[in-house]
Enzyme design. Sequence first.
Site, PDB file in Angstrom:
ATOM      1  N   CYS A   1       0.832  -1.210   0.000  1.00 61.57           N
ATOM      2  CA  CYS A   1       0.000   0.000   0.000  1.00 61.57           C
ATOM      3  C   CYS A   1       0.871   1.266   0.000  1.00 61.57           C
ATOM      4  CB  CYS A   1      -0.968  -0.029   1.177  1.00 61.57           C
ATOM      5  SG  CYS A   1      -0.234  -0.566   2.736  1.00 61.57           S
TER       6      CYS A   1
HETATM    7  N1  LIG Z   1      -4.376  -4.425   5.213  1.00 64.48           N
HETATM    8  C1  LIG Z   1      -3.871  -3.679   4.226  1.00 64.48           C
HETATM    9  O1  LIG Z   1      -4.144  -2.473   4.112  1.00 64.48           O
HETATM   10  C2  LIG Z   1      -2.959  -4.312   3.203  1.00 64.48           C
HETATM   11  C3  LIG Z   1      -2.602  -3.548   2.080  1.00 64.48           C
HETATM   12  C4  LIG Z   1      -1.746  -4.118   1.127  1.00 64.48           C
HETATM   13  C5  LIG Z   1      -1.280  -5.406   1.300  1.00 64.48           C
HETATM   14  N2  LIG Z   1      -1.631  -6.113   2.414  1.00 64.48           N
HETATM   15  C6  LIG Z   1      -1.107  -7.478   2.531  1.00 64.48           C
HETATM   16  O2  LIG Z   1      -2.173  -8.371   2.241  1.00 64.48           O
HETATM   17  C7  LIG Z   1      -2.029  -9.554   3.033  1.00 64.48           C
HETATM   18  C8  LIG Z   1      -3.303  -9.755   3.855  1.00 64.48           C
HETATM   19  O3  LIG Z   1      -3.478  -8.605   4.673  1.00 64.48           O
HETATM   20  P1  LIG Z   1      -4.763  -8.413   5.613  1.00 64.48           P
HETATM   21  O4  LIG Z   1      -4.614  -7.066   6.207  1.00 64.48           O
HETATM   22  O5  LIG Z   1      -5.991  -8.763   4.851  1.00 64.48           O
HETATM   23  O6  LIG Z   1      -4.453  -9.532   6.728  1.00 64.48           O
HETATM   24  P2  LIG Z   1      -5.368 -10.101   7.868  1.00 64.48           P
HETATM   25  O7  LIG Z   1      -6.543  -9.180   8.056  1.00 64.48           O
HETATM   26  O8  LIG Z   1      -4.477 -10.359   9.004  1.00 64.48           O
HETATM   27  O9  LIG Z   1      -5.895 -11.501   7.237  1.00 64.48           O
HETATM   28  C9  LIG Z   1      -5.056 -12.559   6.975  1.00 64.48           C
HETATM   29  C10 LIG Z   1      -5.847 -13.707   6.358  1.00 64.48           C
HETATM   30  O10 LIG Z   1      -4.946 -14.775   6.033  1.00 64.48           O
HETATM   31  C11 LIG Z   1      -5.408 -16.002   6.607  1.00 64.48           C
HETATM   32  N3  LIG Z   1      -4.199 -16.738   7.027  1.00 64.48           N
HETATM   33  C12 LIG Z   1      -3.319 -16.397   8.001  1.00 64.48           C
HETATM   34  N4  LIG Z   1      -2.313 -17.306   8.077  1.00 64.48           N
HETATM   35  C13 LIG Z   1      -2.569 -18.225   7.114  1.00 64.48           C
HETATM   36  C14 LIG Z   1      -1.891 -19.421   6.701  1.00 64.48           C
HETATM   37  N5  LIG Z   1      -0.746 -19.816   7.261  1.00 64.48           N
HETATM   38  N6  LIG Z   1      -2.446 -20.145   5.703  1.00 64.48           N
HETATM   39  C15 LIG Z   1      -3.599 -19.755   5.099  1.00 64.48           C
HETATM   40  N7  LIG Z   1      -4.292 -18.634   5.450  1.00 64.48           N
HETATM   41  C16 LIG Z   1      -3.771 -17.879   6.446  1.00 64.48           C
HETATM   42  C17 LIG Z   1      -6.307 -15.601   7.779  1.00 64.48           C
HETATM   43  O11 LIG Z   1      -7.331 -16.554   7.983  1.00 64.48           O
HETATM   44  P3  LIG Z   1      -7.137 -17.898   8.855  1.00 64.48           P
HETATM   45  O12 LIG Z   1      -6.016 -17.619   9.829  1.00 64.48           O
HETATM   46  O13 LIG Z   1      -8.458 -18.129   9.487  1.00 64.48           O
HETATM   47  O14 LIG Z   1      -6.780 -18.954   7.838  1.00 64.48           O
HETATM   48  C18 LIG Z   1      -6.928 -14.290   7.273  1.00 64.48           C
HETATM   49  O15 LIG Z   1      -8.096 -14.560   6.522  1.00 64.48           O
HETATM   50  C19 LIG Z   1      -0.785  -9.344   3.917  1.00 64.48           C
HETATM   51  O16 LIG Z   1       0.327  -9.966   3.310  1.00 64.48           O
HETATM   52  C20 LIG Z   1      -0.620  -7.836   3.924  1.00 64.48           C
HETATM   53  O17 LIG Z   1       0.718  -7.437   4.122  1.00 64.48           O
HETATM   54  C21 LIG Z   1      -2.475  -5.608   3.359  1.00 64.48           C
END
Ligand SMILES: NC(=O)c1ccc[n+]([C@@H]2O[C@H](COP(=O)([O-])OP(=O)(O)OC[C@H]3O[C@@H](n4cnc5c(N)ncnc54)[C@H](OP(=O)(O)O)[C@@H]3O)[C@@H](O)[C@H]2O)c1
Length: 343
Positions: free
Chosen positions: A149
């Site tokens: 982001c």
């Molecule tokens: N938030 C932002 O603004 C943003 C912006 C750009 C990029 N990102 C990137 O996008 C990715 C997701 O971000 P987020 O903010 O959506 O994260 P989040 O809210 O923490 O969600 C993470 C998701 O991944 C799943 N997960 C976690 N560990 C896992 C594993 N070992 N195997 C399979 N599933 C797993 C979790 O579900 P379960 O644990 O139930 O499986 C959950 O649904 C990250 O890499 C982050 O750096 C985020």
Amino acid sequence: MIKVGIVGGTGYTGVELLRILAHHPQAELRVITSRSEEGVAVAEMYPNLRGHTDLAFSVPDSKTLGECDVVFFATPHGVAHALADDVLQAGARIVDLSADFRLTDVPTWEAWYNQEHGAPHLLPEAAYGLPELYRQQIVESRLVAVPGCFPTSIELGLLPLVEKGLLQDQRIIADCKTGVSGAGRGAKVGSLLCEASESLHAYGVSGHRHLPEIRQVLSHAAGSPTDVTFIPHLVPMIRGIHATLYCRSELSQVELQQLFEQRYADEPFVDVMPAGSQPSTRSVKGSNVCRLAVHKLIDSDQVVILSAIDNLVKGASGQAVQNMNLMFGLPENTGLEHVALMP
Ligand SMILES: NC(=O)c1ccc[n+]([C@@H]2O[C@H](COP(=O)([O-])OP(=O)(O)OC[C@H]3O[C@@H](n4cnc5c(N)ncnc54)[C@H](OP(=O)(O)O)[C@@H]3O)[C@@H](O)[C@H]2O)c1
């Protein structure tokens, strides 16, 4: 229809993918995973999706995911590394929202992410998913790494000057603010209302994980090593990134404005505002737009570029769908024409 799988459907980027894809005319959601919410209906957990999907969360499984045409990884770093080979071999394409395939240099990735890279053999074919710079590579790739982001807001703000060698020197400062959703949905003390509300603080001052990505992309665009002083701050809002970018150039205000307008004239998701404007995060909330304004300080070489995005849309899930559209030969703006929410 494009059969879509999402790994990590309970997180903020996962549910934002669902919101966007619910109205995508060419996408059909087939699989959505969560290990912790297995069996729970998506609409039960996220009532805003009631009436838009009947799916329930399932545990990630490469066979089921491989039956999709495209799999989005909305997961922490390291997860896509482990599943990517199987999913690609089954014939699906991957759009990864994590940092797993963003850096081209393996030792650099391992140093910043404190773990071994799980799929270095896939890096040569991974495209960096910033369409405004790498559109042709994205079209031709089966594996796309969606930019972070902060990098999206900074790279789009600096590209017009950097790629034409129009900066006077290497003193580039990116002073950035993010909303709390940038940290994901997991429970963390720093994301609590009492901790984040009515306060503002910097973090990652001596080095944030997005720094090597920003360096890599700007250096590639410039054709020579390019560095940035990047300082992120957490501000008490839910969505949004605002980057104030400081650099020096001999161009006049009129020349800067022309440069930016020409660079992004054909870009559907970059809005160069009129001279003298100040984009706000609110003006992009819920939309896939990056709003830019370029300023030249009076009697000075100092240039200030203001860049605003929604971290969950142009900074993550919207840009991910923009990449999917390119990979599948669809008009780039398909399903992405949401107007920002006001107020
Ligand atoms: N938030 C932002 O603004 C943003 C912006 C750009 C990029 N990102 C990137 O996008 C990715 C997701 O971000 P987020 O903010 O959506 O994260 P989040 O809210 O923490 O969600 C993470 C998701 O991944 C799943 N997960 C976690 N560990 C896992 C594993 N070992 N195997 C399979 N599933 C797993 C979790 O579900 P379960 O644990 O139930 O499986 C959950 O649904 C990250 O890499 C982050 O750096 C985020």
